[in-house]
Scaffold this active site. Structure first.
Site, PDB file in Angstrom:
ATOM      1  N   LYS A   1      -7.285  40.300  37.574  1.00 18.36           N
ATOM      2  CA  LYS A   1      -6.017  39.737  38.069  1.00 18.36           C
ATOM      3  C   LYS A   1      -5.816  38.353  37.502  1.00 18.36           C
ATOM      4  O   LYS A   1      -6.743  37.550  37.500  1.00 18.36           O
ATOM      5  CB  LYS A   1      -6.077  39.557  39.592  1.00 18.36           C
ATOM      6  CG  LYS A   1      -5.777  40.759  40.409  1.00 18.36           C
ATOM      7  CD  LYS A   1      -5.661  40.333  41.867  1.00 18.36           C
ATOM      8  CE  LYS A   1      -5.700  41.548  42.764  1.00 18.36           C
ATOM      9  NZ  LYS A   1      -5.640  41.181  44.185  1.00 18.36           N
TER      10      LYS A   1
ATOM     11  N   GLY B   1       3.875  39.739  41.385  1.00 20.97           N
ATOM     12  CA  GLY B   1       4.721  40.870  41.019  1.00 20.97           C
ATOM     13  C   GLY B   1       3.989  41.925  40.200  1.00 20.97           C
ATOM     14  O   GLY B   1       4.594  42.688  39.451  1.00 20.97           O
TER      15      GLY B   1
ATOM     16  N   HIS C   1      -1.981  48.834  51.610  1.00 21.97           N
ATOM     17  CA  HIS C   1      -1.540  47.443  51.607  1.00 21.97           C
ATOM     18  C   HIS C   1      -0.974  47.163  52.997  1.00 21.97           C
ATOM     19  O   HIS C   1       0.067  47.700  53.362  1.00 21.97           O
ATOM     20  CB  HIS C   1      -0.464  47.238  50.528  1.00 21.97           C
ATOM     21  CG  HIS C   1       0.160  45.878  50.537  1.00 21.97           C
ATOM     22  ND1 HIS C   1       0.115  45.022  49.470  1.00 21.97           N
ATOM     23  CD2 HIS C   1       0.858  45.226  51.507  1.00 21.97           C
ATOM     24  CE1 HIS C   1       0.747  43.901  49.772  1.00 21.97           C
ATOM     25  NE2 HIS C   1       1.215  44.003  51.000  1.00 21.97           N
TER      26      HIS C   1
ATOM     27  N   HIS D   1       2.420  48.572  41.496  1.00 22.04           N
ATOM     28  CA  HIS D   1       2.107  47.430  42.359  1.00 22.04           C
ATOM     29  C   HIS D   1       3.344  46.731  42.907  1.00 22.04           C
ATOM     30  O   HIS D   1       3.269  45.609  43.388  1.00 22.04           O
ATOM     31  CB  HIS D   1       1.212  46.406  41.638  1.00 22.04           C
ATOM     32  CG  HIS D   1      -0.055  47.010  41.108  1.00 22.04           C
ATOM     33  ND1 HIS D   1      -0.962  47.651  41.916  1.00 22.04           N
ATOM     34  CD2 HIS D   1      -0.547  47.096  39.859  1.00 22.04           C
ATOM     35  CE1 HIS D   1      -1.967  48.090  41.185  1.00 22.04           C
ATOM     36  NE2 HIS D   1      -1.726  47.782  39.920  1.00 22.04           N
TER      37      HIS D   1
ATOM     38  N   ARG E   1       6.354  32.106  52.116  1.00 22.52           N
ATOM     39  CA  ARG E   1       7.824  32.182  52.202  1.00 22.52           C
ATOM     40  C   ARG E   1       8.193  33.391  53.049  1.00 22.52           C
ATOM     41  O   ARG E   1       7.322  34.147  53.482  1.00 22.52           O
ATOM     42  CB  ARG E   1       8.391  32.380  50.805  1.00 22.52           C
ATOM     43  CG  ARG E   1       7.728  33.569  50.129  1.00 22.52           C
ATOM     44  CD  ARG E   1       8.392  34.013  48.859  1.00 22.52           C
ATOM     45  NE  ARG E   1       7.505  34.844  48.063  1.00 22.52           N
ATOM     46  CZ  ARG E   1       7.296  36.136  48.238  1.00 22.52           C
ATOM     47  NH1 ARG E   1       7.913  36.787  49.218  1.00 22.52           N
ATOM     48  NH2 ARG E   1       6.474  36.814  47.476  1.00 22.52           N
TER      49      ARG E   1
HETATM   50  P1  ADP Z   1       0.773  40.396  43.001  1.00 22.35           P
HETATM   51  O1  ADP Z   1       0.664  38.962  43.453  1.00 22.35           O
HETATM   52  O2  ADP Z   1       0.946  40.518  41.514  1.00 22.35           O
HETATM   53  O3  ADP Z   1       1.753  41.192  43.776  1.00 22.35           O
HETATM   54  P2  ADP Z   1      -1.475  41.291  44.602  1.00 22.35           P
HETATM   55  O4  ADP Z   1      -2.772  40.597  44.524  1.00 22.35           O
HETATM   56  O5  ADP Z   1      -0.602  41.004  45.789  1.00 22.35           O
HETATM   57  O6  ADP Z   1      -0.675  41.023  43.250  1.00 22.35           O
HETATM   58  O7  ADP Z   1      -1.697  42.855  44.516  1.00 22.35           O
HETATM   59  C1  ADP Z   1      -0.622  43.751  44.399  1.00 22.35           C
HETATM   60  C2  ADP Z   1      -1.062  45.176  44.649  1.00 22.35           C
HETATM   61  O8  ADP Z   1      -2.134  45.537  43.777  1.00 22.35           O
HETATM   62  C3  ADP Z   1      -1.609  45.436  46.030  1.00 22.35           C
HETATM   63  O9  ADP Z   1      -0.591  45.705  46.959  1.00 22.35           O
HETATM   64  C4  ADP Z   1      -2.491  46.641  45.788  1.00 22.35           C
HETATM   65  O10 ADP Z   1      -1.717  47.804  45.704  1.00 22.35           O
HETATM   66  C5  ADP Z   1      -3.068  46.397  44.419  1.00 22.35           C
HETATM   67  N1  ADP Z   1      -4.385  45.732  44.487  1.00 22.35           N
HETATM   68  C6  ADP Z   1      -4.629  44.402  44.461  1.00 22.35           C
HETATM   69  N2  ADP Z   1      -5.953  44.155  44.532  1.00 22.35           N
HETATM   70  C7  ADP Z   1      -6.576  45.343  44.590  1.00 22.35           C
HETATM   71  C8  ADP Z   1      -7.960  45.758  44.668  1.00 22.35           C
HETATM   72  N3  ADP Z   1      -8.958  44.889  44.684  1.00 22.35           N
HETATM   73  N4  ADP Z   1      -8.215  47.076  44.727  1.00 22.35           N
HETATM   74  C9  ADP Z   1      -7.207  47.975  44.697  1.00 22.35           C
HETATM   75  N5  ADP Z   1      -5.917  47.659  44.614  1.00 22.35           N
HETATM   76  C10 ADP Z   1      -5.585  46.360  44.563  1.00 22.35           C
END
Ligand code: ADP
Length: 668
Positions: A158, A164, A208, A235, A292
């Site tokens: 990540k 997003g 989520h 996502h 937010r």
């Molecule tokens: P963004 O800030 O880009 O939206 P997030 O960290 O909120 O990224 O993650 C977005 C989505 O990615 C989550 O809702 C989930 O579906 C998936 N996700 C994130 N981290 C993991 C993980 N460690 N294992 C599995 N899915 C994940």
């Protein structure tokens, strides 16, 4: 309380904030770009200030102009909505430095959560559970890979500055790591100008689940329960609901308390959302905190009966939270669907164009529509193509889903492609109804969501509706003589003295051409359709008022609405929508087939080319002009020999469906 606030946003969220402000007696100032000069948020607000060009970076992202607008209009506070400047610490600082209240958390909290890795370190220290992973500052590829190898695959890369869903990559085995890392870094650098990465254990079947929290300046902090946002595509959230199905009270409390602890760890104020991944065994892990209001906040409002924007204004005004934890209760079930201008059959490409026809479901205690557009508005290339949010509520999940499917059927848009039918298929699918949820829901059920037919009307029913429409008398010709409409000499209907008139029409439905014959007799329409494998006959009656149809097909009553653009009919009913194109009658001589009004734009689109010179004689059937609409080219042909006197549109111009394209005069 403030007497005037500025809303530094556009679209549905700006309109939604204005509504609450107005209810609280607070005056509102909108800001707008060139493209939004007549947008709903501008019309709804008490005042509006133009802040620049259509592209967001020239207007909605220009913090200095937004602030200048606030100072100029005497707004005491700025509500940033979501997106744009909402998580921009510099903007929040700029506001405070100029004595304008930023309706959001303090700068420190925005900064702390702005980096995913820094956020994780803070949460780790505060004892909030984290997905196992590496979020250190040593960014050498070897260190990142060693961390991944050690925690075991699959892992998720990540971007620490990400959002997003961008800059994320799943890695399933050690030998794919280097390539995935390079790709994620490229995407992150492009998207966020920062290619630092963190590595997390990739959970293969998580949900989520996020918690809405609120904190005030008086040491109070509460959680307003959870939202399940597992139905995601790449996502990105598609459907959201509250409460999360199958949530036990102890788990709800544990997650709520963890979220409050997370907020307190960064001295939070106002509305925030703590996102967690909930694993199959009930363990949950902090993912990130959004500092937010979220897009999906309405589902929380519907189950708690609280207005979160009102809470935000109160907290920003230094008041204590309206309720304590023990006073908050949740009731019933709410689901939100995000309605987008995009094409699910074409890789979800965003669609742009005019909302030529727009009917929304009736709003009630069960149905809420948060929207910033009205019929005739443009969905432009400049902003997110979300058209609206449809939010429903009922006593339990099953009934809420029924509300949603019904309301989606009543959400009727023509002129551009939307995901409404796609949302319907998700909401109505057996696995969604069974709450078989995890973040790979759409991936797992893709076949099901793609292959369900677009409409649940049978071909026979579709043809019957088309027959009813084509059997209708043409609209009376407007006349200056008052009673001319009643004169039999003016009527263009099917009534004939002493014999029954039979109308023949050719029509294409779902790629297949049919010949439909209709005959009016004894107050009913007798119809027959042939084409493809079909030969259908029947009797029906139809009453039409405006775009609404009341139909009785073989004794069964139903209602529908219809939108016509040129030769294209879009019909919406409780069983789905379909499109039919009237085909110009084949008069035998091959080329003059386009007599049926082909000089009108068949639908909204763009003029691609003019193929003849005005004033020059052309043969019947010559292509005069080419239009592009819905990604297809349409030839506009000469209905007879003659000449074009004038083209009304030039190549590149947008035309609305039904508009007259050119002036054609037939040869003597
Ligand atoms: P963004 O800030 O880009 O939206 P997030 O960290 O909120 O990224 O993650 C977005 C989505 O990615 C989550 O809702 C989930 O579906 C998936 N996700 C994130 N981290 C993991 C993980 N460690 N294992 C599995 N899915 C994940």
């Amino acid at each position: 309380m403030f007497s005037k606030i500025l809303i530094a946003n556009r679209g549905e969220i700006a309109c939604r904030i204005i509504r609450t402000a107005r209810a609280m007696g607070v005056k509102t100032v909108a800001v707008y770009s060139d493209a939004d000069a007549t947008a709903q948020h501008v019309l709804l607000a008490d005042e509006a200030v133009h802040i620049g060009g259509s592209a967001s970076r020239d207007s909605y992202l220009k913090g200095d102009r937004v602030l200048a607008a606030a100072l100029q209009t005497g707004a005491q506070a700025v509500h940033p909505g979501y997106g744009f400047l909402s998580e921009n610490a510099q903007f929040s600082e700029l506001c405070s430095a100029n004595g304008v209240v930023f309706i959001g958390p303090p700068v420190g909290a925005i900064e702390a959560m702005g980096s995913k890795s820094a956020a994780k370190q803070i949460m780790e220290q505060a004892g909030v559970p984290l997905v196992p992973g590496y979020h250190g500052s040593d960014q050498s590829p070897a260190t990142l890979k060693a961390a991944a190898d050690q925690m075991g695959y699959p892992v998720l890369l990540k971007a620490v500055a990400g959002g997003g869903g961008k800059g994320m990559r799943q890695v399933w085995a050690s030998d794919q790591f280097d390539e995935a890392l390079a790709a994620a870094k490229r995407e992150a650098l492009n998207g966020f100008g920062n290619d630092d990465m963190l590595v997390e254990k990739y959970l293969t079947q998580p949900r989520h689940v996020e918690i809405q929290v609120f904190c005030d300046n008086h040491g109070n902090a509460v959680y307003l329960f959870e939202r399940d946002c597992s139905v995601q595509r790449r996502h990105q959230k598609v459907l959201e609901e509250a409460p999360a199905p199958g949530m036990s009270e102890p788990l709800r409390r544990a997650m709520g308390e963890a979220a409050v602890k997370a907020a307190q760890a960064i001295d939070y104020r106002g509305a925030g959302t703590v996102e967690f991944l909930l694993d199959v065994d009930g363990s949950f892990f902090f993912m990130e905190m959004n500092t937010r209001l979220q897009v999906e906040h309405p589902v929380t409002e519907l189950i708690t009966g609280e207005d979160l924007v009102e809470w935000q204004l109160r907290v920003a005004d230094n008041q204590p939270l309206p309720k304590a934890q023990s006073e908050l209760t949740l009731r019933g079930h709410a689901v939100e669907a995000r309605i987008y201008a995009e094409d699910p059959d074409n890789e979800f490409l965003p669609a742009t164009g005019a909302l030529s026809y727009l009917r929304t479901p009736a709003e009630s205690a069960h149905v809420r529509v948060d929207s910033g557009v009205v019929e005739g508005d443009q969905v432009s290339v400049f902003y997110d193509p979300m058209i609206a949010k449809l939010i429903v509520w009922d006593e339990d999940r099953e009934r809420a889903i029924d509300r949603l499917t019904n309301a989606l059927r009543d959400y009727r848009i023509a002129g551009l492609t939307t995901n409404i039918d796609y949302l319907y298929r998700i909401a109505d699918s057996a696995p969604f109804r069974a709450a078989d949820l995890d973040t790979r829901f759409i991936e797992r059920h893709n076949q099901l969501l793609v292959e369900t037919p677009r409409t649940q009307l049978t071909v026979e029913q579709q043809l019957a509706i088309v027959a009813a429409l084509v059997a209708e008398p043409a609209a009376p010709v407007a006349s200056a003589a008052g009673d001319a409409d009643c004169s039999p000499w003016q009527a263009s209907g099917d009534w004939r003295l002493n014999y029954r008139h039979r109308r023949h029409t050719a029509v294409a439905v779902d790629g297949c051409e049919y010949r439909i014959a209709t005959e009016l007799a004894d107050g009913a329409i007798h119809w027959q359709a042939d084409g493809g494998e079909q030969h259908v006959t029947g009797t029906l009656s139809c009453q039409r008022s405006g775009d609404q149809l009341q139909l009785v097909i073989d004794g069964q009553r139903s209602s529908a609405s219809v939108y016509r653009a040129g030769q294209q009919l879009t019909v919406f009913s409780a069983a789905g929508s379909f499109t039919a194109s009237l085909v110009a009658p084949d008069l035998g001589d091959t080329d003059s087939t386009d007599a049926g009004g082909g000089l009108l734009a068949p639908m909204n689109g763009t003029v691609v080319a003019q193929l003849v010179e005005p004033g020059v004689d052309v043969e019947a059937g010559t292509t005069l002009m080419v239009m592009e609409a819905m990604k297809m080219e349409h030839a506009i042909k000469a209905p007879s020999a003659g000449r074009v006197a004038e083209f009304y549109f030039s190549p590149g111009e947008l035309v609305s469906g039904g508009a007259e394209l050119l002036d054609f005069s037939a040869a003597e």
